[in-house]
Enzyme design. Structure first.
Site, short mmCIF file in Angstrom:
data_model
loop_
_atom_site.label_atom_id
_atom_site.label_comp_id
_atom_site.label_asym_id
_atom_site.label_seq_id
_atom_site.Cartn_x
_atom_site.Cartn_y
_atom_site.Cartn_z
N THR A 132 0.82 -1.21 0.00
CA THR A 132 0.00 0.00 0.00
C THR A 132 0.85 1.26 0.00
O THR A 132 2.00 1.23 0.46
CB THR A 132 -0.89 -0.02 1.27
OG1 THR A 132 -1.48 1.26 1.45
CG2 THR A 132 -0.09 -0.33 2.53
N ASP A 133 0.27 2.36 -0.46
CA ASP A 133 0.97 3.65 -0.38
C ASP A 133 1.03 4.16 1.05
O ASP A 133 1.76 5.10 1.35
CB ASP A 133 0.31 4.69 -1.31
CG ASP A 133 -1.14 4.99 -0.97
OD1 ASP A 133 -1.71 4.33 -0.08
OD2 ASP A 133 -1.70 5.92 -1.59
N GLU A 134 0.24 3.54 1.96
CA GLU A 134 0.19 4.05 3.33
C GLU A 134 1.51 3.87 4.07
O GLU A 134 1.75 4.52 5.08
CB GLU A 134 -0.98 3.41 4.09
CG GLU A 134 -2.29 3.71 3.38
CD GLU A 134 -3.55 3.31 4.14
OE1 GLU A 134 -3.53 3.27 5.37
OE2 GLU A 134 -4.57 3.05 3.46
N TYR A 157 -1.84 -0.57 10.95
CA TYR A 157 -1.94 -1.24 9.64
C TYR A 157 -0.74 -0.91 8.76
O TYR A 157 -0.06 -1.80 8.25
CB TYR A 157 -3.24 -0.81 8.93
CG TYR A 157 -3.26 -1.14 7.45
CD1 TYR A 157 -3.27 -2.46 7.00
CD2 TYR A 157 -3.26 -0.12 6.48
CE1 TYR A 157 -3.28 -2.76 5.65
CE2 TYR A 157 -3.27 -0.42 5.12
CZ TYR A 157 -3.28 -1.74 4.71
OH TYR A 157 -3.27 -2.03 3.36
N LYS A 161 2.32 -3.27 7.26
CA LYS A 161 2.61 -3.43 5.83
C LYS A 161 4.04 -2.98 5.51
O LYS A 161 4.73 -3.60 4.70
CB LYS A 161 1.61 -2.64 4.97
CG LYS A 161 0.18 -3.16 5.00
CD LYS A 161 0.00 -4.56 4.43
CE LYS A 161 0.21 -4.64 2.94
NZ LYS A 161 -0.16 -6.00 2.41
#
Ligand code: NAD
Ligand code: TYD
Length: 351
Positions: A132-134, A157, A161
């Site tokens: 993810t870009d997060e 989260y 990741k």
């Protein structure tokens, strides 16, 4: 060329589109969908392809190393596309350990299992980690995440990741495991579990329930239609450079409040209701702790190197998505029974 590809998390939102893309496009590949069928996994998402001869489903939990070793030994996959994860930020705030178990330990278990069967011959093998870009943290009013942006995760989260991304790279650098990564922005589309913003609002409009807007609603996300993400994964899996990561995004930023208003407008049109009916449900609620202000992807690398760009506009994608939910209300009913009501009444939305 025949390949055996293990796709993890294939019963979930994005995974189901990746499984379908591969099963239909590559009839000479054997696709093994490995999924634990948590609250987020649903085999209804794949009922149109489940009888195809090149599709196999295996129910297994990636947190179980012995089970992963057994699956790899039995199926001898040439490639892995790893999507299985706990994926919802709000749930990670309530229970971070579940995210460490699945996203970190589960990923390491898969890396171990792949390494064990591939280590004598890495030729033609590939472990594709879907991320993810997060992991890059939060942007201010301007700028974009590139592949070189420093990792700076804020939620449990995104921390889990980021950790899994680091392990995937570590197995490449330490053992030579062939890997690629994709870091994608927020997806939307059919099969999206109604805990995330867009499907939650569609569900609540259909049930005449409040549309919870966290904080002032000015948080910004970059939305991509899920099938365009599946196509990007296909390209990177086949043509991406070993050891590289690719950012995937929609070039499509929306502040949450504007997105919800647009969704309300389209829902009123499609339901034949007076304009303003759905928007009257908008309710500002307590903010998410540690809420990232803005995500925006610079997808120029995947565009320049692999020729990928989104195939649908946001207007088309959102319209297709609403139509899908309107014609699949049974699906919505199935996935919102049991635990779902309890979770929402207690945790976040004060319903
Ligand atoms: P999802 O929550 O809809 O689906 C996750 C799937 O993984 C489910 O089918 C679930 O049953 C399975 N799963 C969970 N824990 C498991 C375990 N321990 N063992 C085996 N299977 C397990 O998630 P999603 O939104 O489809 O996201 C898929 C992947 O893409 C995730 O890795 C996520 O981090 C990443 N991603 C998601 C988005 C997004 O907008 N949703 C954006 C970028 C990246
Ligand atoms: P979400 O769909 O949970 O994705 P992510 O947190 O991974 O970006 O949330 C998208 C944005 O919408 C995020 O800024 C949080 C916000 N949001 C709300 O305002 N209300 C809601 O009920 C939800 C679920 C999210």
């Amino acid at each position: 060329m025949n390949k055996k590809i293990l796709i993890t998390g294939g019963a979930g939102f994005i995974g189901s589109h990746v499984v379908r893309e591969f099963v239909v496009k590559y009839p000479n590949y054997q696709i093994i969908n490995l999924d634990a069928l948590t609250y987020a996994g649903n085999l209804e998402n794949l009922k149109d392809i489940e009888d195809r001869p090149n599709y196999t489903f295996v129910k297994a939990d990636i947190t179980d190393q012995a089970a992963m070793n057994a699956v790899f030994k039995q199926y001898q996959p040439d490639g892995v596309i790893h999507l299985a994860a706990e994926s919802h930020v709000d749930r990670s705030i309530a229970d971070p350990t579940a995210f460490v178990m699945t996203n970190v330990i589960g990923t390491v278990n898969l890396l171990n299992a792949a390494h064990a069967i591939w280590k004598d011959n890495f030729g033609g093998k590939r472990f594709h980690h879907v991320s993810t870009d997060e992991v890059f943290g939060a942007l201010g009013e301007s700028g974009f995440f590139t592949e070189d942006t420093k990792y700076d995760p804020h939620s449990p989260y995104s921390a889990s990741k980021a950790s899994s991304d680091h392990f995937v790279r570590a197995y490449h650098d330490t053992y030579g495991l062939p890997i690629v990564l994709t870091n994608c922005s927020n997806n939307y589309g059919p099969n999206h579990f109604p805990e995330k913003l867009i499907p939650l609002c569609i569900h609540n409009i259909l049930h005449d329930k409040p549309l919870p807007v966290y904080g002032d609603g000015k948080y910004t996300r970059d939305w991509l239609f899920v099938i365009d993400h599946a196509k990007a994964i296909d390209l990177v899996f086949h043509e991406g450079k070993d050891g590289d990561s690719y950012n995937v995004g929609g070039f499509n930023e929306w502040q949450n409040i504007d997105l919800i208003k647009e969704l309300c407008r389209q829902m009123d049109v499609k339901l034949g209701r007076e304009q303003g009916t759905a928007a009257s449900l908008i309710t500002f609620v307590k903010d998410r702790p540690g809420h990232d202000l803005r995500y925006a992807i610079d997808a120029s690398k995947i565009n320049a190197e692999l020729g990928w760009s989104p195939s649908v506009t946001f207007e088309q994608g959102l319209s297709l998505t609403i139509d899908w939910f309107l014609s699949n209300q049974e699906w919505l009913d199935h996935v919102t029974t049991g635990d779902y009501q309890h979770y929402y009444n207690n945790q976040y939305h004060g319903a």
